[in-house]
Design an enzyme around this catalytic site. Structure first.
Site, PDB file in Angstrom:
ATOM      1  N   PRO A 158       0.513  -0.903  -0.355  1.00  0.00           N
ATOM      2  CA  PRO A 158       0.083   0.031  -0.015  1.00  0.00           C
ATOM      3  C   PRO A 158       0.772   1.612   0.131  1.00  0.00           C
ATOM      4  O   PRO A 158       2.363   1.433   0.404  1.00  0.00           O
ATOM      5  CB  PRO A 158      -0.602   0.047   1.125  1.00  0.00           C
ATOM      6  CG  PRO A 158      -0.679  -1.379   2.252  1.00  0.00           C
ATOM      7  CD  PRO A 158       0.972  -1.451   1.090  1.00  0.00           C
ATOM      8  N   GLU A 159       0.763   2.066  -1.051  1.00  0.00           N
ATOM      9  CA  GLU A 159       1.403   3.232  -0.638  1.00  0.00           C
ATOM     10  C   GLU A 159       0.526   4.853   0.294  1.00  0.00           C
ATOM     11  O   GLU A 159      -0.700   4.464   0.685  1.00  0.00           O
ATOM     12  CB  GLU A 159       1.474   3.653  -2.603  1.00  0.00           C
ATOM     13  CG  GLU A 159       2.395   2.596  -2.966  1.00  0.00           C
ATOM     14  CD  GLU A 159       2.666   3.024  -4.406  1.00  0.00           C
ATOM     15  OE1 GLU A 159       3.169   4.317  -4.889  1.00  0.00           O
ATOM     16  OE2 GLU A 159       3.464   2.498  -5.460  1.00  0.00           O
TER      17      GLU A 159
ATOM     18  N   LYS B  84       2.951   6.495   4.657  1.00  0.00           N
ATOM     19  CA  LYS B  84       2.003   5.259   4.586  1.00  0.00           C
ATOM     20  C   LYS B  84       1.986   4.799   6.053  1.00  0.00           C
ATOM     21  O   LYS B  84       1.389   3.597   6.336  1.00  0.00           O
ATOM     22  CB  LYS B  84       3.197   4.151   4.003  1.00  0.00           C
ATOM     23  CG  LYS B  84       3.785   4.031   3.360  1.00  0.00           C
ATOM     24  CD  LYS B  84       4.917   3.409   2.366  1.00  0.00           C
ATOM     25  CE  LYS B  84       5.250   3.849   1.081  1.00  0.00           C
ATOM     26  NZ  LYS B  84       5.821   2.810   0.494  1.00  0.00           N
TER      27      LYS B  84
ATOM     28  N   ASN C  84       6.773   1.804  -5.165  1.00  0.00           N
ATOM     29  CA  ASN C  84       6.881   1.406  -6.010  1.00  0.00           C
ATOM     30  C   ASN C  84       5.658   1.832  -7.596  1.00  0.00           C
ATOM     31  O   ASN C  84       6.249   2.693  -8.415  1.00  0.00           O
ATOM     32  CB  ASN C  84       7.341  -0.043  -6.632  1.00  0.00           C
ATOM     33  CG  ASN C  84       7.934  -0.138  -6.806  1.00  0.00           C
ATOM     34  OD1 ASN C  84       8.942   0.380  -6.544  1.00  0.00           O
ATOM     35  ND2 ASN C  84       8.630  -1.670  -7.598  1.00  0.00           N
TER      36      ASN C  84
ATOM     37  N   ARG D  91      14.043  -3.221  -5.828  1.00  0.00           N
ATOM     38  CA  ARG D  91      12.502  -2.893  -6.405  1.00  0.00           C
ATOM     39  C   ARG D  91      12.253  -3.295  -8.151  1.00  0.00           C
ATOM     40  O   ARG D  91      12.921  -2.032  -8.572  1.00  0.00           O
ATOM     41  CB  ARG D  91      11.705  -1.441  -5.766  1.00  0.00           C
ATOM     42  CG  ARG D  91      12.069  -1.725  -3.750  1.00  0.00           C
ATOM     43  CD  ARG D  91      11.277  -2.517  -3.556  1.00  0.00           C
ATOM     44  NE  ARG D  91       9.303  -2.745  -4.028  1.00  0.00           N
ATOM     45  CZ  ARG D  91       8.881  -0.729  -3.120  1.00  0.00           C
ATOM     46  NH1 ARG D  91       9.855  -0.873  -2.266  1.00  0.00           N
ATOM     47  NH2 ARG D  91       7.645  -1.408  -3.389  1.00  0.00           N
TER      48      ARG D  91
END
Ligand SMILES: [Zn+2]
Length: 257
Positions: A2-3, A54, A170, A247
């Site tokens: 989750p961003e 976050k 990401n 990533r």
């Protein structure tokens, strides 16, 4: 993972359930039982629900707050009381119930009860960069933090550093670099202030909208679109792991410089 926009969206859904109410607090997970949260929070009203990057916070009367960070696995759900949850009940760590509705945190790797003063000195929280989703964004602070990072590190990876800017993960890293036509592999030290600011200025309205409607990145240009043509120039979009955590980053080698 989750961003920031997803966490703000969760806060926006939890707030109307508990803010101004004295919620019924339950901690089904055995690990939290020793913390006696129902006793410590019993009778206290929720004064606010907010987020920074976050991190999500539920503030209670008497200087106490719940701090949650979902990492890769956690989620928040909101339900009518008695409705079937999206994850099994044995994965619920925290239930806040009020007014016939429930906010439930599942699989919470970071879930803690702390005082407001501890929050102010906790470096994981106090050290965060400006929040990309917040109404106000301190661009000078963002640039200062950016320039404190290793200048050889790729800009795409520096954008994930929560001390530089809080809330980008990401997906938005890839979309922000694409929107600003910045190659995510460029050394951060070679990216101008104007280009760095263009990335966050282009991302903010999209992430703020997603925080309101939960419709995260429905118009993705490059994220998870490797092998497909770039919507801007038609070049095939690429994907490769980046820096120490490997990533995945997605970018167009044709129009991102
Ligand atoms: Zn392109």
């Amino acid at each position: 993972m989750p961003e920031g926009d997803t966490i703000h969206y969760a806060a926006n859904r939890i707030r109307p359930i508990v803010a101004g109410h004295v919620p019924d607090v339950r901690t089904p997970a055995p690990r939290l039982r020793a913390g006696r949260w129902p006793e410590r929070l019993g009778g206290r009203a929720v004064t606010a629900v907010d987020a920074h990057g976050k991190h999500l916070f539920v503030h209670f009367e008497g200087d106490l707050l719940i701090h949650s960070h979902l990492r890769m696995t956690g989620s928040w759900g909101t339900y009518a009381a008695g409705a079937r949850w999206r994850r099994p009940p044995n994965r619920a760590w925290l239930v806040l119930a009020a007014d016939g509705r429930e906010a439930v945190q599942f699989d919470g790797p970071v879930l803690e009860l702390m005082t407001e003063s501890r929050r102010r000195f906790d470096q994981r929280i106090a050290g965060l960069g400006p929040d990309i989703c917040a109404a106000e964004f301190d661009e000078d602070r963002f640039l200062r933090r950016l320039r404190e990072e290793d200048p050889t590190r790729p800009i795409g990876d520096v954008l994930l550093q929560q001390q530089v800017v809080a809330g980008i993960g990401n997906l938005w890293k890839a979309e922000g670099c694409f929107a600003a036509q910045v190659d995510p592999w460029r050394a951060a030290g070679s990216v101008s202030d104007d280009d760095a600011l263009a990335i966050v200025r282009l991302l903010r309205p999209r992430m703020q909208q997603s925080a309101l409607d939960g419709n995260q990145g429905s118009d993705r240009a490059v994220y998870r679109r490797d092998g497909m043509p770039c919507p801007r120039c038609g070049t095939t979009i690429l994907q490769r792991g980046q820096w120490e955590d490997n990533r995945a980053t997605y970018w167009c080698p044709g129009c991102q410089r």
